[in-house]
Write a protein that holds these residues in place. Sequence first.
Motif, PDB file in Angstrom:
ATOM      1  N   ASP A 407       0.912  -1.067  -0.071  1.00 31.39           N
ATOM      2  CA  ASP A 407      -0.151   0.197  -0.023  1.00 31.39           C
ATOM      3  C   ASP A 407       0.866   1.337   0.044  1.00 31.39           C
ATOM      4  O   ASP A 407       0.499   2.303  -0.912  1.00 31.39           O
ATOM      5  N   ASN A 410       2.427   1.994  -3.543  1.00 26.70           N
ATOM      6  CA  ASN A 410       1.454   2.620  -4.507  1.00 26.70           C
ATOM      7  C   ASN A 410       1.170   3.797  -4.418  1.00 26.70           C
ATOM      8  O   ASN A 410       0.683   4.576  -5.367  1.00 26.70           O
ATOM      9  N   LYS A 411       1.615   4.330  -3.281  1.00 19.92           N
ATOM     10  CA  LYS A 411       1.362   6.059  -3.092  1.00 19.92           C
ATOM     11  C   LYS A 411       2.651   6.642  -3.768  1.00 19.92           C
ATOM     12  O   LYS A 411       2.498   8.046  -4.132  1.00 19.92           O
TER      13      LYS A 411
END
Length: 550
Positions: A407, A410-411
Amino acid sequence: MARRIVRTCVKVTFLSGILIAFLYFLDSRFRVLPNKVHSGIHYLLPEHHTGSIITDLEYLQCTRLSSCTMDTGEGWSRIGKDVFLGSGWVQHGFINVRRKKQAEFLPTSGEKVVVDIRISRKKPDPSEGAGEKDVKWESRAGGIWIKRQSKMIDSAITAVDILFGPDAVEVREGWQLKEGSLSAGESPRLTVRRGEAIIPKKASVQMDKNHMLKIIQVSDLHLSTGVGECRDAEPPETAKGCEADPRTLQFIRKILDDEKPDIAVLSGDQINGDTAPDIQTALFKFAEPFISRKIPFATILGNHDDEGSMTRKQIMELTASLPYSLSELGPELGPITTDKKGREVHEGGAGNYLVEVKAHNRPEHSAVTLYFLDTHAYSPDKSVIGYDWIKPYQIDWFKNEAIRLKDAHNKYSFIHLNMAFIHIPLPEYRLEGVPMVGEKMEPPTAPVHNSGFKDALVNAGVMAVSAGHDHANDYCLLDQIWMCYAGGSGFGGYGGYKKYNRRVRLFEVNGDAGQIKTWKRVENSPDGKYGRLDEQVIVRGAKVVSPSSA
């Protein structure tokens, strides 16, 4: 009856003494005592005593039946390195230092603190060295001179250690390697620390302003204690008198200065087991080119690194403590077992960790993740020949880390990329009939057992893995991901295949384009081509690409 008991006791005592002496002698030559004994005798990392100063130093040389230890009740402690490195059949020698808590130092009672140490054939002048200029130097055995005074100074000596060989280097902050070597032993050299121990700030790496990252992979340096002897030097006319370590490190320094990498990966067999009885000396040598250039470096271990006096855990701990080191011991994985020297170790090895390369000026975002896994050494299963394999609990750790970081990755505003580094190649490195760039000069010595790590890499989105171990192989092979070799860089290790030249591999990551490019550099090129060899794009747009489409 009483006489018989006395005679029996005398005989038992006499025979026990002979047995103990024989075991001690055997252990000094062949290391036969169990792990718990070894941990006290052979673990050579220097002791650090916070708040202590050195008030005296002596060199003792004695027979192997003696410990060469001075009175511990008076503050003396022995530095645990035999200056003969175990090569003396009858004798050994040790440095003993006398310590005292600085808060308890009482110059009014005649106590003195050591402010400088030298090794010299002649007596230094009082005006030389640290401390007061009218204080005379005191002679000690082995050609050692110490300067002591009653007045405490900030630069008083607080720790002493021993390194070996004319090419020894000191890389720890606050330490100074003294010129010259003792008049006994295997060129032992003293290194001293002034003041308290300095804990280096943990290194970090980020993409440059153009979102680029250059990685140099250096594998199989095979450094020794001392200069070492070259094996299979090319061209052959350079073999006579060739000193392995100076030539190896000169090559590495040249490439570092030419390429100016952002990070270095040392992928195993930095240390040449049999020729490195003092691992610490060899370890400092491989770290120096990177530390002196302020290049962060990460290491993993090969099958030869722990063949000496230190376990894999101890080597990783020492490496992790150095300036600019990114290395980590990592989690303790798997059950406790014993290595081939009988020392207790975790079956999952040491040095399973990852390094996050941060986005430029955005430390909250990771641009590239580099995974490092311990591939161990030789097969622990007598029914399985060859080399060891990555264990299931290592693979589980890797999978969990990849899931945990997904996660956050993905930023990243560009394309996050993953790479991995190992020492012993995966079984898939043996594949035939698949795209390949580079040379296969020797059969890949991957483990026979396939634990499935390549599939775990693919599923986690790792697009390239690079290994060492097989010195004369330098190819990249494509099977869902790119599997590359660095090639051997050290003259202390074998070469010999088709006049093989020592080499290193480089990777260039372009975060903006999601691209990874790789090439090699060689130490000696018969055709004069010293530039980038076999340059190829292996990833573009965060997708693996074949040689034909690159």
